[in-house]
Design an enzyme around this catalytic site. Structure first.
Site, mmCIF file in Angstrom:
data_model
loop_
_atom_site.group_PDB
_atom_site.id
_atom_site.type_symbol
_atom_site.label_atom_id
_atom_site.label_comp_id
_atom_site.label_asym_id
_atom_site.label_seq_id
_atom_site.Cartn_x
_atom_site.Cartn_y
_atom_site.Cartn_z
ATOM 1 N N TYR A 122 -1.510 -3.027 -7.198
ATOM 2 C CA TYR A 122 -1.418 -1.636 -6.724
ATOM 3 C C TYR A 122 -0.566 -0.791 -7.665
ATOM 4 O O TYR A 122 -0.954 0.318 -8.038
ATOM 5 C CB TYR A 122 -0.856 -1.612 -5.302
ATOM 6 C CG TYR A 122 -0.840 -0.239 -4.674
ATOM 7 C CD1 TYR A 122 -2.019 0.492 -4.489
ATOM 8 C CD2 TYR A 122 0.356 0.340 -4.233
ATOM 9 C CE1 TYR A 122 -2.001 1.752 -3.902
ATOM 10 C CE2 TYR A 122 0.378 1.591 -3.644
ATOM 11 C CZ TYR A 122 -0.806 2.301 -3.480
ATOM 12 O OH TYR A 122 -0.791 3.558 -2.895
ATOM 13 N N SER A 126 1.490 7.709 -5.997
ATOM 14 C CA SER A 126 2.358 6.918 -5.120
ATOM 15 C C SER A 126 3.714 6.755 -5.787
ATOM 16 O O SER A 126 3.818 6.867 -7.016
ATOM 17 C CB SER A 126 1.748 5.522 -4.923
ATOM 18 O OG SER A 126 2.625 4.688 -4.202
HETATM 19 O O1 NJP Z 1 -4.767 5.613 3.689
HETATM 20 P P1 NJP Z 1 -6.057 5.471 4.617
HETATM 21 P P2 NJP Z 1 -3.876 6.879 3.232
HETATM 22 N N1 NJP Z 1 -14.906 5.924 -1.686
HETATM 23 O O2 NJP Z 1 -6.465 4.048 4.470
HETATM 24 C C1 NJP Z 1 -10.996 6.388 1.536
HETATM 25 C C2 NJP Z 1 -2.034 6.887 -1.174
HETATM 26 N N2 NJP Z 1 -0.741 6.407 -0.673
HETATM 27 O O3 NJP Z 1 -4.273 8.111 3.887
HETATM 28 O O4 NJP Z 1 -14.440 5.399 2.508
HETATM 29 C C3 NJP Z 1 -14.499 6.977 -0.971
HETATM 30 O O5 NJP Z 1 -5.796 6.020 5.970
HETATM 31 C C4 NJP Z 1 -11.110 5.909 2.964
HETATM 32 O O6 NJP Z 1 -12.369 6.309 3.504
HETATM 33 P P3 NJP Z 1 -13.637 5.329 3.769
HETATM 34 C C5 NJP Z 1 -3.137 5.861 -1.183
HETATM 35 O O7 NJP Z 1 -3.067 4.990 -2.282
HETATM 36 C C6 NJP Z 1 -0.579 6.033 0.616
HETATM 37 O O8 NJP Z 1 -2.476 6.452 3.323
HETATM 38 O O9 NJP Z 1 -14.329 5.964 4.923
HETATM 39 N N3 NJP Z 1 -13.415 6.971 -0.177
HETATM 40 C C7 NJP Z 1 -10.009 6.706 3.632
HETATM 41 O O10 NJP Z 1 -10.488 7.960 4.033
HETATM 42 C C8 NJP Z 1 -4.348 6.756 -1.231
HETATM 43 O O11 NJP Z 1 -4.640 7.143 -2.546
HETATM 44 C C9 NJP Z 1 0.659 5.555 1.041
HETATM 45 O O12 NJP Z 1 -13.088 3.957 4.050
HETATM 46 C C10 NJP Z 1 -12.726 5.812 -0.104
HETATM 47 C C11 NJP Z 1 -8.987 6.905 2.523
HETATM 48 O O13 NJP Z 1 -9.619 6.527 1.285
HETATM 49 C C12 NJP Z 1 -3.916 7.989 -0.437
HETATM 50 O O14 NJP Z 1 -2.508 7.915 -0.327
HETATM 51 C C13 NJP Z 1 1.700 5.485 0.170
HETATM 52 C C14 NJP Z 1 -13.092 4.677 -0.817
HETATM 53 C C15 NJP Z 1 -7.756 6.036 2.720
HETATM 54 O O15 NJP Z 1 -7.124 6.419 3.884
HETATM 55 C C16 NJP Z 1 -4.497 8.090 0.954
HETATM 56 O O16 NJP Z 1 -4.258 6.902 1.682
HETATM 57 C C17 NJP Z 1 1.506 5.848 -1.123
HETATM 58 C C18 NJP Z 1 -14.235 4.755 -1.626
HETATM 59 N N4 NJP Z 1 -14.686 3.709 -2.344
HETATM 60 C C19 NJP Z 1 0.288 6.318 -1.546
HETATM 61 N N5 NJP Z 1 -12.210 3.675 -0.538
HETATM 62 C C20 NJP Z 1 0.927 5.108 2.439
HETATM 63 N N6 NJP Z 1 0.028 5.373 3.394
HETATM 64 O O17 NJP Z 1 1.981 4.515 2.696
HETATM 65 C C21 NJP Z 1 -11.334 4.182 0.340
HETATM 66 O O18 NJP Z 1 2.535 5.737 -1.956
HETATM 67 N N7 NJP Z 1 -11.632 5.472 0.607
#
Ligand code: NJP
Length: 237
Positions: free
Chosen positions: A143, A130
């Site tokens: 974060y 990020s």
């Molecule tokens: O967010 P979101 P993003 N085990 O909430 C999964 C970074 N980022 O696509 O388990 C396995 O739509 C969750 O799946 P589920 C951010 O930090 C973003 O934006 O089914 N999986 C979902 O598929 C992250 O590293 C922004 O709930 C787990 C996914 O993670 C990455 O981008 C800005 C889990 C999250 O999808 C993707 O995030 C930035 C677990 N324990 C960095 N916990 C931004 N969007 O603005 C969660 O700088 N997941």
């Protein structure tokens, strides 16, 4: 046989878009996350494989790694944020969630799949950090500290794996419109919507396209770090 890409956190946002992009580029994509129903719909769409994965749970990661046949590309994408609070008001449960998911999750999955990445002869690890891994901002310490730690873990591996056939790319995005803010604010849609006021955020496909570009470079090219932001976003906070 098709090359295999593993995408963690592929049930929404950047992970889902990345799975679609890599599948369109010819990879067999293995998608992992906790919400298996969403993964199964995605895998059905792209001809991939859906596997339940909780990156905070060692047994879940080991079971996942055991059934993945081979790994050419690993996208460490599972992650996110919880809450916004000053250091003095920080909620330790939120901190634990962020460190377990972003930092220890990346460590667990990378370690478990590394032997298969090496065996592939040209492995690639892409870690989604990020702009919060590059800066500090008020009320974001849980974060930003987790993302800094995740980035340092990834950058350290870049050195430690020199001499092995594994490339490593860190992608540091700014604001991307996904479910990220909904998760951060525990489903509060009004608070989540305010995050993007005044900017046109990136969309998940913008980041996925860059990952697709990284994954299609020849094996002697290592893109170390890519920082991408919406045009109107100057800083992380
Ligand atoms: O967010 P979101 P993003 N085990 O909430 C999964 C970074 N980022 O696509 O388990 C396995 O739509 C969750 O799946 P589920 C951010 O930090 C973003 O934006 O089914 N999986 C979902 O598929 C992250 O590293 C922004 O709930 C787990 C996914 O993670 C990455 O981008 C800005 C889990 C999250 O999808 C993707 O995030 C930035 C677990 N324990 C960095 N916990 C931004 N969007 O603005 C969660 O700088 N997941």
């Amino acid at each position: 046989d098709a090359l295999v890409a593993v995408v963690t956190g592929a049930s929404s946002g950047i992970g889902e878009a990345t799975a679609r992009t890599l599948a369109a580029q010819g990879f067999h994509v293995v998608v992992g996350a906790r919400r298996l129903d969403r993964l199964e719909r995605l895998a059905n769409d792209i001809g991939g494989t859906a596997l339940e994965l909780d990156v905070t749970d060692e047994d879940s990661v080991d079971a996942f790694a055991a059934v993945v046949p081979r790994v050419d590309v690993l996208v460490n994408n599972a992650g996110g944020a919880k809450g916004l609070a000053s250091v003095l008001d920080a909620d330790l449960d939120d901190w634990r969630w962020m460190w377990e998911t972003n930092v220890l999750g990346t460590l667990r999955v990378t370690r478990a799949l590394l032997p298969k990445l090496i065996d592939s002869g040209d492995g690639l690890i892409v870690t989604i950090t990020s702009v919060a891994a590059l800066e500090a901002y008020d009320n974001g310490s849980g974060y930003t500290s987790a993302k800094h730690a995740q980035a340092v873990l990834h950058r350290t591996l870049r050195g430690e794996l020199l001499g092995l056939p594994v490339r490593l790319t860190e992608i540091a995005p700014g604001a991307v419109e996904t479910e990220f803010s909904l998760v951060r604010f525990d489903g509060d849609e009004d608070r989540a919507a305010k995050v993007y006021e005044g900017i046109t955020p990136l969309v998940a496909a913008d980041v996925a396209e860059v990952i697709g570009f990284v994954a299609s470079r020849p094996s002697h090219v290592n893109l170390d770090q890519i920082v991408m932001k919406p045009r109107d976003q100057a800083s992380a906070g």
